[in-house]
Design a protein around this motif. Sequence first.
Motif, mmCIF file in Angstrom:
data_model
loop_
_atom_site.group_PDB
_atom_site.id
_atom_site.type_symbol
_atom_site.label_atom_id
_atom_site.label_comp_id
_atom_site.label_asym_id
_atom_site.label_seq_id
_atom_site.Cartn_x
_atom_site.Cartn_y
_atom_site.Cartn_z
ATOM 1 N N GLU A 191 0.767 -1.106 -0.038
ATOM 2 C CA GLU A 191 -0.032 0.018 -0.044
ATOM 3 C C GLU A 191 0.585 1.254 0.025
ATOM 4 O OE1 GLU A 191 -2.046 -3.451 1.324
ATOM 5 O OE2 GLU A 191 -0.440 -2.436 2.270
ATOM 6 N N ALA A 192 1.793 1.165 0.724
ATOM 7 C CA ALA A 192 2.843 2.347 0.996
ATOM 8 C C ALA A 192 3.578 2.648 -0.651
ATOM 9 C CB ALA A 192 3.770 2.157 1.905
ATOM 10 N N LEU A 193 3.921 1.504 -1.120
ATOM 11 C CA LEU A 193 4.668 1.688 -2.194
ATOM 12 C C LEU A 193 3.602 2.275 -3.367
ATOM 13 C CD1 LEU A 193 6.567 -1.717 -2.477
ATOM 14 C CD2 LEU A 193 7.475 0.433 -2.013
ATOM 15 N N GLN A 194 2.461 1.855 -3.394
ATOM 16 C CA GLN A 194 1.645 2.561 -4.323
ATOM 17 C C GLN A 194 1.527 3.914 -4.200
ATOM 18 O OE1 GLN A 194 -0.029 0.857 -7.038
ATOM 19 N NE2 GLN A 194 1.315 -0.855 -6.492
ATOM 20 N N HIS A 195 1.345 4.221 -3.028
ATOM 21 C CA HIS A 195 1.365 5.877 -2.408
ATOM 22 C C HIS A 195 2.358 6.514 -2.721
ATOM 23 C CE1 HIS A 195 -0.171 9.208 -0.553
ATOM 24 N NE2 HIS A 195 0.756 9.439 -0.040
ATOM 25 N N ILE A 196 3.713 5.875 -2.726
ATOM 26 C CA ILE A 196 4.854 6.561 -3.142
ATOM 27 C C ILE A 196 4.919 6.615 -4.536
ATOM 28 C CG2 ILE A 196 7.408 6.223 -3.182
ATOM 29 C CD1 ILE A 196 7.155 4.829 -0.461
ATOM 30 N N ALA A 197 4.603 5.663 -5.276
ATOM 31 C CA ALA A 197 4.560 5.706 -6.828
ATOM 32 C C ALA A 197 3.559 6.761 -7.477
ATOM 33 C CB ALA A 197 4.045 4.408 -7.470
ATOM 34 N N LYS A 198 2.608 7.061 -6.701
ATOM 35 C CA LYS A 198 1.662 8.039 -7.183
ATOM 36 C C LYS A 198 2.154 9.439 -7.038
ATOM 37 C CE LYS A 198 -2.371 5.299 -6.999
ATOM 38 N NZ LYS A 198 -3.924 5.045 -6.151
ATOM 39 N N THR A 199 2.730 9.886 -5.655
ATOM 40 C CA THR A 199 3.106 11.111 -5.124
ATOM 41 C C THR A 199 4.521 11.093 -4.996
ATOM 42 O OG1 THR A 199 2.990 10.432 -2.752
ATOM 43 C CG2 THR A 199 0.917 11.148 -3.898
ATOM 44 N N PHE A 209 8.214 10.681 -3.014
ATOM 45 C CA PHE A 209 8.561 10.737 -1.552
ATOM 46 C C PHE A 209 8.111 12.059 -0.891
ATOM 47 C CE2 PHE A 209 11.208 7.191 -2.788
ATOM 48 C CZ PHE A 209 10.953 6.328 -1.710
ATOM 49 N N LEU A 210 7.434 12.134 0.146
ATOM 50 C CA LEU A 210 6.923 13.622 0.829
ATOM 51 C C LEU A 210 8.013 14.102 1.911
ATOM 52 C CD1 LEU A 210 3.129 13.248 0.510
ATOM 53 C CD2 LEU A 210 4.739 14.355 -1.385
ATOM 54 N N GLU A 211 8.364 15.053 2.092
ATOM 55 C CA GLU A 211 8.927 15.472 3.393
ATOM 56 C C GLU A 211 8.178 15.401 4.391
ATOM 57 O OE1 GLU A 211 10.873 19.497 3.092
ATOM 58 O OE2 GLU A 211 10.866 19.067 0.881
ATOM 59 N N PRO A 212 8.815 15.049 5.609
ATOM 60 C CA PRO A 212 7.952 14.771 6.881
ATOM 61 C C PRO A 212 6.967 16.088 6.844
ATOM 62 C CG PRO A 212 10.034 13.954 7.205
ATOM 63 C CD PRO A 212 9.984 14.726 5.954
ATOM 64 N N GLY A 213 5.552 15.740 7.309
ATOM 65 C CA GLY A 213 4.936 16.645 7.495
ATOM 66 C C GLY A 213 4.119 17.607 6.460
#
Length: 79
Positions: free
Chosen positions: A61-69, A71-75
């Motif tokens: 699930e996390a990999l799918q989110h990373i693929a879409k968006t 890597f996001l900075e914390p916060g």
Amino acid sequence: SYWWKDVESKFFNSLSGDLQYRVAKLQIIRNHQLHQQFQKYRAQLGDKNQILFVFHGSSPEALQHIAKTGFLEPGTAGT
């Protein structure tokens, strides 16, 4: 495959010490829009840039989110 051997080699070359790991699965996910943005930014940096390979274990699930968006900075999630 080429990708498997390349990633496995980079992974094991990045290790230090007597730790023992085994690569069980390799999944390559590429967001084409983010990749194009990366290539543009890299071109702006000129010849003095270097790609650093890092390794990340995560849930599907996390990999799918990373693929879409990406890597996001914390916060920054949800902004």
